[in-house]
Design a protein around this motif. Structure first.
Motif, PDB file in Angstrom:
ATOM      1  N   PHE A  27       0.824  -1.206   0.000  1.00 58.39           N
ATOM      2  CA  PHE A  27       0.000   0.000   0.000  1.00 58.39           C
ATOM      3  C   PHE A  27       0.862   1.262   0.000  1.00 58.39           C
ATOM      4  CE2 PHE A  27      -2.397  -3.384   2.071  1.00 58.39           C
ATOM      5  CZ  PHE A  27      -3.589  -3.361   1.356  1.00 58.39           C
ATOM      6  N   THR A  28       2.141   1.101  -0.331  1.00 53.12           N
ATOM      7  CA  THR A  28       3.054   2.243  -0.258  1.00 53.12           C
ATOM      8  C   THR A  28       2.750   3.301  -1.308  1.00 53.12           C
ATOM      9  OG1 THR A  28       4.639   1.049  -1.656  1.00 53.12           O
ATOM     10  CG2 THR A  28       4.917   0.878   0.739  1.00 53.12           C
ATOM     11  N   TRP A  29       2.037   2.949  -2.371  1.00 47.29           N
ATOM     12  CA  TRP A  29       1.735   3.943  -3.398  1.00 47.29           C
ATOM     13  C   TRP A  29       0.853   5.067  -2.864  1.00 47.29           C
ATOM     14  CZ3 TRP A  29       0.832   1.657  -8.966  1.00 47.29           C
ATOM     15  CH2 TRP A  29       2.039   1.110  -9.421  1.00 47.29           C
ATOM     16  N   SER A  30       0.167   4.817  -1.763  1.00 49.42           N
ATOM     17  CA  SER A  30      -0.676   5.866  -1.184  1.00 49.42           C
ATOM     18  C   SER A  30       0.140   7.078  -0.759  1.00 49.42           C
ATOM     19  CB  SER A  30      -1.448   5.314   0.025  1.00 49.42           C
ATOM     20  OG  SER A  30      -2.381   4.334  -0.381  1.00 49.42           O
ATOM     21  N   VAL A  31       1.446   6.878  -0.544  1.00 50.97           N
ATOM     22  CA  VAL A  31       2.315   8.009  -0.218  1.00 50.97           C
ATOM     23  C   VAL A  31       2.321   9.014  -1.362  1.00 50.97           C
ATOM     24  CG1 VAL A  31       4.709   8.701   0.213  1.00 50.97           C
ATOM     25  CG2 VAL A  31       3.787   6.650   1.305  1.00 50.97           C
ATOM     26  N   GLY A  70      -2.722  12.195   0.239  1.00 48.96           N
ATOM     27  CA  GLY A  70      -1.959  12.786   1.328  1.00 48.96           C
ATOM     28  C   GLY A  70      -1.252  14.062   0.915  1.00 48.96           C
ATOM     29  N   PRO A  71      -0.317  14.541   1.732  1.00 47.31           N
ATOM     30  CA  PRO A  71       0.286  15.862   1.516  1.00 47.31           C
ATOM     31  C   PRO A  71       1.061  16.003   0.209  1.00 47.31           C
ATOM     32  CG  PRO A  71       1.444  14.659   3.248  1.00 47.31           C
ATOM     33  CD  PRO A  71       0.192  13.903   2.964  1.00 47.31           C
ATOM     34  N   THR A  72       1.756  14.946  -0.230  1.00 47.60           N
ATOM     35  CA  THR A  72       2.501  15.048  -1.490  1.00 47.60           C
ATOM     36  C   THR A  72       1.558  15.319  -2.654  1.00 47.60           C
ATOM     37  OG1 THR A  72       4.170  13.500  -0.650  1.00 47.60           O
ATOM     38  CG2 THR A  72       4.127  13.887  -3.016  1.00 47.60           C
ATOM     39  N   ALA A  73       0.461  14.579  -2.693  1.00 47.79           N
ATOM     40  CA  ALA A  73      -0.522  14.783  -3.759  1.00 47.79           C
ATOM     41  C   ALA A  73      -1.181  16.152  -3.648  1.00 47.79           C
ATOM     42  CB  ALA A  73      -1.578  13.684  -3.709  1.00 47.79           C
ATOM     43  N   ARG A  74      -1.437  16.608  -2.420  1.00 45.85           N
ATOM     44  CA  ARG A  74      -2.070  17.920  -2.239  1.00 45.85           C
ATOM     45  C   ARG A  74      -1.171  19.038  -2.776  1.00 45.85           C
ATOM     46  NH1 ARG A  74      -5.610  14.946  -1.637  1.00 45.85           N
ATOM     47  NH2 ARG A  74      -6.798  14.457   0.244  1.00 45.85           N
ATOM     48  N   ILE A  75       0.113  18.944  -2.487  1.00 40.43           N
ATOM     49  CA  ILE A  75       1.046  19.963  -2.963  1.00 40.43           C
ATOM     50  C   ILE A  75       1.103  19.965  -4.486  1.00 40.43           C
ATOM     51  CG2 ILE A  75       3.476  20.643  -3.036  1.00 40.43           C
ATOM     52  CD1 ILE A  75       2.065  21.350  -0.437  1.00 40.43           C
ATOM     53  N   PRO A  83       3.270   5.367  -9.268  1.00 38.36           N
ATOM     54  CA  PRO A  83       1.953   5.328  -9.912  1.00 38.36           C
ATOM     55  C   PRO A  83       1.917   6.248 -11.134  1.00 38.36           C
ATOM     56  CG  PRO A  83       1.728   5.530  -7.536  1.00 38.36           C
ATOM     57  CD  PRO A  83       3.174   5.703  -7.835  1.00 38.36           C
ATOM     58  N   GLN A  84       1.309   5.777 -12.193  1.00 36.94           N
ATOM     59  CA  GLN A  84       1.258   6.551 -13.431  1.00 36.94           C
ATOM     60  C   GLN A  84       0.543   7.883 -13.230  1.00 36.94           C
ATOM     61  OE1 GLN A  84      -0.452   4.414 -16.705  1.00 36.94           O
ATOM     62  NE2 GLN A  84      -0.172   6.087 -18.156  1.00 36.94           N
ATOM     63  N   GLU A  85      -0.510   7.877 -12.423  1.00 37.31           N
ATOM     64  CA  GLU A  85      -1.236   9.122 -12.176  1.00 37.31           C
ATOM     65  C   GLU A  85      -0.340  10.147 -11.489  1.00 37.31           C
ATOM     66  OE1 GLU A  85      -4.829   8.482 -10.064  1.00 37.31           O
ATOM     67  OE2 GLU A  85      -5.759   7.255 -11.622  1.00 37.31           O
ATOM     68  N   PHE A  86       0.523   9.664 -10.596  1.00 34.47           N
ATOM     69  CA  PHE A  86       1.420  10.573  -9.889  1.00 34.47           C
ATOM     70  C   PHE A  86       2.443  11.182 -10.843  1.00 34.47           C
ATOM     71  CE2 PHE A  86       5.505  11.328  -7.833  1.00 34.47           C
ATOM     72  CZ  PHE A  86       5.146  12.226  -6.844  1.00 34.47           C
ATOM     73  N   THR A  87       3.083  10.353 -11.653  1.00 38.56           N
ATOM     74  CA  THR A  87       4.107  10.871 -12.562  1.00 38.56           C
ATOM     75  C   THR A  87       3.497  11.810 -13.602  1.00 38.56           C
ATOM     76  OG1 THR A  87       3.888   8.851 -13.904  1.00 38.56           O
ATOM     77  CG2 THR A  87       5.639   8.901 -12.247  1.00 38.56           C
ATOM     78  N   ALA A  88       2.258  11.520 -14.027  1.00 36.58           N
ATOM     79  CA  ALA A  88       1.591  12.407 -14.983  1.00 36.58           C
ATOM     80  C   ALA A  88       1.292  13.756 -14.337  1.00 36.58           C
ATOM     81  CB  ALA A  88       0.301  11.757 -15.481  1.00 36.58           C
TER      82      ALA A  88
END
Length: 231
Positions: A4-8, A12-17, A78-83
């Motif tokens: 479940f490490t992809w939730s990082v 959470g805060p990384t995604a919010r920023i 995660p692809q969504e994160f890198t995009a």
């Protein structure tokens, strides 16, 4: 065993920023990244819960750790994160951009230490800061179901009585905070007036009076003892 490490990265805060960075990058200059990150810092600083759970220093550390992870050739994110990161960075390398964000946040935290006044910007922080109050308005006051403000507030309180403490406490807390901001100064209440125009001093005072009156009269102090001298 599932990981479940992809939730990082995708919440959470990384995604919010990154959400804020994308908003600024794609706003055509309407929103300033520094202003929106300052709003983020002030939001965290003004919340005891946020400070306890994930202070700004932890957010910057997560950004730096993510940058280190990105630089590993074997890293898979995660692809969504890198995009999202690519959209935010606007051509800058992902790891470099994450470290830049961390640096901006650290500088802002030093400059705004102890401040709680919201900065001018998109107003997203007002939505979060007054989430319970906004929900109360949408469900009861703004629904159009009741003829008057007082009737709407009374119906809301009655709907939860006698177990209304958990329902009313956060609403009253946010209403008091909003009222203080409005009465403090035009600058302090600007963000609130822009995103929650219905939250006037009169409306907030009526709401607070109703909540306080209900709790005083319908919820007598359980620790109080009868006055045996005046039976």
């Amino acid at each position: 065993m599932p990981s479940f490490t992809w939730s990082v990265f995708d919440r959470g805060p990384t995604a919010r920023i990154l959400d804020l960075a994308v908003m600024c990058q794609e706003s055509g200059g309407r929103y300033s990244l520094t202003d929106e990150l300052a709003a983020f810092v002030r939001l965290v600083q003004s919340s005891n819960e946020a400070q306890w759970l994930c202070p700004v220093t932890t957010v910057t550390a997560l950004l730096d750790l993510t940058a280190e992870y990105l630089e590993r050739k074997q890293a898979e994110l995660p692809q969504e994160f890198t995009a999202k990161l690519a959209r935010a960075a606007g051509g800058t390398g992902g790891a470099e951009y994450l470290r830049a964000l961390a640096g901006i946040l650290r500088a802002i935290e030093q400059d705004t230490a102890g401040e709680t006044a919201p900065s001018a910007g998109a107003g997203w922080d007002t939505d979060i800061r007054f989430r319970m109050l906004r929900g109360f308005y949408d469900n009861w006051i703004g629904s159009g179901e009741y003829e008057s403000l007082e009737e709407a507030i009374s119906a809301a309180i009655d709907s939860e009585h006698p177990f209304c403490g958990d329902f009313l406490a956060p609403v009253a807390s946010e209403a008091e905070s909003a009222l203080v901001r409005l009465l403090d100064s035009a600058d302090s209440g600007a963000g609130l007036s822009h995103t929650m125009s219905w939250a006037t001093a009169a409306t907030l005072t009526t709401l607070l009076d109703a909540v306080n009156g209900h709790m005083r009269h319908e919820h007598p102090d359980p620790l109080a003892t009868p006055d045996h001298d005046h039976r």
